[in-house]
Enzyme design. Structure first.
Site, PDB file in Angstrom:
ATOM      1  N   THR A 199       0.834  -1.200   0.000  1.00 12.21           N
ATOM      2  CA  THR A 199       0.000   0.000   0.000  1.00 12.21           C
ATOM      3  C   THR A 199       0.869   1.249   0.000  1.00 12.21           C
ATOM      4  OG1 THR A 199      -1.805   1.166   1.129  1.00 12.21           O
ATOM      5  CG2 THR A 199      -0.197   0.056   2.529  1.00 12.21           C
ATOM      6  N   ARG A 200       0.303   2.327  -0.568  1.00 12.51           N
ATOM      7  CA  ARG A 200       0.928   3.649  -0.494  1.00 12.51           C
ATOM      8  C   ARG A 200      -0.060   4.650   0.103  1.00 12.51           C
ATOM      9  NH1 ARG A 200      -1.061   6.825  -4.627  1.00 12.51           N
ATOM     10  NH2 ARG A 200      -2.154   5.709  -6.285  1.00 12.51           N
ATOM     11  N   ASN A 201      -1.153   4.130   0.638  1.00 12.31           N
ATOM     12  CA  ASN A 201      -2.216   4.963   1.198  1.00 12.31           C
ATOM     13  C   ASN A 201      -2.462   4.601   2.659  1.00 12.31           C
ATOM     14  OD1 ASN A 201      -2.968   6.365  -1.271  1.00 12.31           O
ATOM     15  ND2 ASN A 201      -3.754   4.395  -1.983  1.00 12.31           N
TER      16      ASN A 201
END
EC number: 2.7.7.4
Length: 574
Positions: A199-201
Site C-alpha cells: 500500500t501507499r495509502n
C-alpha cells in the site's frame, strides 16, 4: 519456511561485501563519485539489501533491452521494471565514466559513499520505446513517463556494485527490515505462510478486513508492507501513513500481522509494477501477495481515460504465477453492509443489499471540512492521526502568487492583501515582494531567462515551506515565463493551495503611470532585459483570478482575492 528468493539466491550485497568494507571504503575515498538522486538512492538500497534479487547492480544495456521488450534479464530471469543509473553527458565527462571504470556512488543527503560500481557499459536509451513498452503509453500525464522525459538524464550506466554501507535512516528504524532480516523474523515467529499487502495509502477498516480475510482463506499470517520511498505525487506523506499503520496494528488478532517498511521508488506502472512488487515480496520471504483492483495505477491519462484496466495488473501477475513462485491473491473492492455491520467483496454482495462506501475524494473532503468520518469506515485512532496531519481548510497554508508587469499594481495589491489577511487573523502571513527577494535571496542573479527561472524557483521553495507550515504566503514577482510559474505551482501544491493572480494591467498603462522612470531608462537602453521593453512577458493561460488596476482600484482587487480564498474555505471561521 520463507519463500526462496527470486533467481534462487538472495543477493544481499551488504552481507557479501562486509569482509571487504574497510578496503572498499578506502578505495571509494580516492575514486570519482556520482551523487545519487532520491530515486537512485531508493533503487540502490534495494539492490544492496537483496530486495531486487537477482540484480547485483544497475542494468547494463543487454539486461535493460530484455526487460523493456520482454520482461526478461539477459540470463532469462523474469524482471519487469528497468533499474537504471541515469547520468548526464556532463557527469560522464566530469567523472570519467567509461567501461571498466570504478566509480563511487554517493548519498546526496550526507555525502557518504555507499557503493562502488564497476562500469559495464554506457548507453543512450530510447525513452519513447521505454515509456510505451514499460508503462503502455508515452503520455506525460503518467508520472513515470513525465519523470523519464523531464527528470531522468539522457544516458544510462550499467554495472555491478559492491556495497560499502547501508543507507542511513532516522525514521522508524525498528520497522525497516531488509529481506534477510524479515526472513529471520518470520522464522523466529514460526510463520510458514505469509500474505504480503502492498500500500501507499492510509489503511482503514476495509483494508483490515481484506487482509484478515486473505489470511483466513490461506491459513497464513499477514505482512503489512507499505512503500515509504517515493510514491505518486500528491500522496499523503509517509510519516502520517506509518503512524496510521501503527495505530491500526492492534486491531489485528494478536500474532497475526507484522508491519515492515519498504524503501521503494514506485513507478505507478500498473501491470508491470505488479509483477515487480510480487518479485520484491518474494525476496522478502512472502509466500502470497495481494493484488488489488488497478494495482499501482497512476489514474487517468491526458484524455481522461484510465491508463490501465481495473484487472490488468491481476492478469499480468497471474500470467507469470508459476515462474514468480508466489501465489497471487486477487481481490475485489470491499464494501460495507450496514444491516449486518460487515465488509464483503463487492462481487459477493447481492444487488438488493444496501451498501455504503466513502471514496478517497470524499474522505479528503471530510478531513478538510472537519466532517464526521464514521467508525464503520475507519477506526477512531486512525482518524485522529489523519486529522492531526490534515487540519481543517481554514487552518491550512496557501500561497497567493501575483504576476504582472513592473508597476502593474501587483506590489500595492500584495501589500494591501497582507494587511487584510493579518487583520483576519488565524494564521501567520508572509509577504515576498519581487524587489525584496531580489535583494535578500537572489542578489547574485541577473535578468537572463535562466536567472529569472532560478529566482522564481527560490520564491516557490520559500512559499512552499511557508504553506506547509500553515502560513499564508503572498508573493509578487514579475514572473514573465509560463514554465517557471507552472513549476512554482507544482512546488507549492505539494503542501497546500496555490492561487495564480494575473495583474493584467496593460503595458502602456504601467509605463504611463511609472513615477520612478524605470521604463524610460529601459527605452533609452540604460536597463537591459527589461520585461515589456526588450524582454517578453508570457501572459498566464491558467490564472485563478485576473485583475486590472487600470480599470479597478487596489481595494476592489484585494476583495476579489479574499472572495476567492473564502470560496475555497480558507478564510471560514471555526
Amino acid at each position: 519456511m520463507a519463500n526462496p528468493p527470486h533467481g534462487g539466491v538472495l543477493k544481499d550485497l551488504i552481507a557479501r561485501d562486509a569482509p571487504r568494507r574497510q578496503e572498499l571504503y578506502a578505495e571509494a575515498e580516492k575514486l570519482p563519485a556520482i551523487v545519487l538522486s532520491d530515486r537512485q538512492l531508493c533503487d540502490l538500497e534495494l539492490i544492496l539489501n537483496g530486495g531486487f534479487s537477482p540484480l547485483e547492480g544497475f542494468m547494463n544495456e543487454k539486461d535493460y533491452t530484455g526487460v523493456v521488450a520482454e520482461n526478461r534479464l539477459a540470463d532469462g530471469n523474469l524482471f519487469s521494471i528497468p533499474i537504471t543509473l541515469d547520468v548526464s553527458k556532463e557527469t560522464i565527462d566530469e567523472v570519467g565514466v567509461k567501461a571498466g571504470a570504478r566509480i563511487a556512488l554517493r548519498d546526496s543527503r550526507d555525502d557518504r559513499n555507499l557503493a562502488i560500481i564497476t562500469v559495464d557499459d554506457i548507453y543512450k536509451p530510447d525513452k519513447v520505446k521505454e515509456a510505451n513498452e514499460v508503462f503502455g503509453d508515452n503520455d506525460e500525464a503518467h508520472p513515470a513517463v513525465k519523470y523519464l522525459h523531464h527528470t531522468a538524464k539522457e544516458f544510462y550506466v550499467g554495472g555491478k556494485v559492491e556495497a560499502i554501507d547501508r543507507l542511513e535512516h532516522y525514521d522508524y528504524v525498528g520497522l525497516r527490515y531488509t529481506p534477510a532480516e524479515l526472513r529471520l523474523h518470520f522464522d523466529k515467529l514460526g510463520w510458514q505462510k505469509v500474505v504480503a499487502f502492498q500500500t501507499r495509502n492510509p489503511m482503514h477498516r476495509a483494508h483490515r478486513e481484506l487482509t484478515v480475510r486473505a489470511a483466513r482463506a490461506r491459513q497464513a499470517n499477514v505482512l503489512i508492507h507499505p512503500v515509504v520511498g517515493l510514491t505518486k505525487p500528491g500522496d499523503i506523506d509517509h510519516f502520517t501513513r506509518v503512524r496510521v499503520y501503527q495505530a491500526l496494528m492492534p486491531r489485528y488478532p494478536n500474532g497475526m500481522a507484522v508491519l515492515a517498511l519498504l524503501p521503494l521508488a514506485m513507478r505507478m506502472g500498473g501491470p508491470r509494477e505488479a509483477i515487480w512488487h510480487a518479485i520484491i515480496r518474494k525476496n522478502h520471504g512472502a509466500t502470497h501477495f495481494i493484488v488489488g483492483r488497478d494495482h499501482a495505477g497512476p489514474g487517468k491519462n491526458s484524455k481522461g481515460v484510465d491508463f490501465y484496466g481495473p484487472y490488468d495488473a491481476q492478469d499480468a501477475v497471474e500470467k507469470y504465477r508459476d515462474e514468480l513462485g508466489i501465489e497471487v491473491v486477487p481481490f475485489q473492492q470491499m464494501t460495507y453492509l450496514p444491516d449486518s455491520d460487515e465488509y464483503k467483496p463487492k462481487d459477493e454482495v447481492a444487488k438488493d443489499i444496501k451498501t455504503l462506501d466513502i471514496s478517497g475524494t470524499e474522505l479528503r473532503k471530510r478531513l478538510r471540512t472537519g466532517q464526521e468520518i464514521p467508525e464503520w469506515f475507519s477506526y477512531p485512532e486512525v482518524v485522529k492521526v489523519l486529522r492531526e496531519s490534515h487540519p481543517p481548510r481554514n487552518q491550512q497554508g496557501f500561497t497567493v502568487f501575483l504576476t504582472g508587469y513592473q508597476n502593474s499594481g501587483k506590489d500595492a495589491i500584495a501589500r494591501a492583501l497582507n494587511v487584510t489577511l493579518n487583520q483576519q487573523g488565524g494564521r501567520s502571513v508572509s509577504l515576498l515582494l519581487g524587489e525584496t527577494v531580489r535583494s535578500e535571496l537572489s542578489s547574485e542573479l541577473g535578468f537572463s531567462r535562466e536567472d529569472r527561472d532560478k529566482n522564481i524557483a527560490r520564491i516557490a521553495f520559500v512559499a512552499a515551506e511557508l504553506t506547509k507550515a500553515g502560513a499564508a504566503a503572498i508573493v509578487a514577482p514579475i514572473a514573465p515565463f509560463q514554465k517557471s510559474r507552472q513549476q512554482a505551482r507544482e512546488t507549492v501544491e505539494k503542501y497546500g493551495s496555490f492561487f495564480l493572480v494575473h495583474v493584467a494591467t496593460p503595458l502602456d498603462h504601467a509605463e504611463k503611470t511609472d513615477r520612478r522612470g524605470v521604463y524610460a531608462k529601459a527605452r533609452a537602453g540604460e536597463i537591459k532585459g527589461f520585461t515589456g521593453v526588450d524582454d517578453p512577458y508570457e501572459a498566464p493561460e491558467n490564472a485563478d483570478l485576473v485583475v486590472d488596476t487600470s480599470k479597478t482600484n487596489v481595494r476592489t482587487a484585494v476583495h476579489q482575492i479574499v472572495l476567492l480564498l473564502e470560496s475555497q474555505g480558507l478564510l471560514t471561521q471555526l
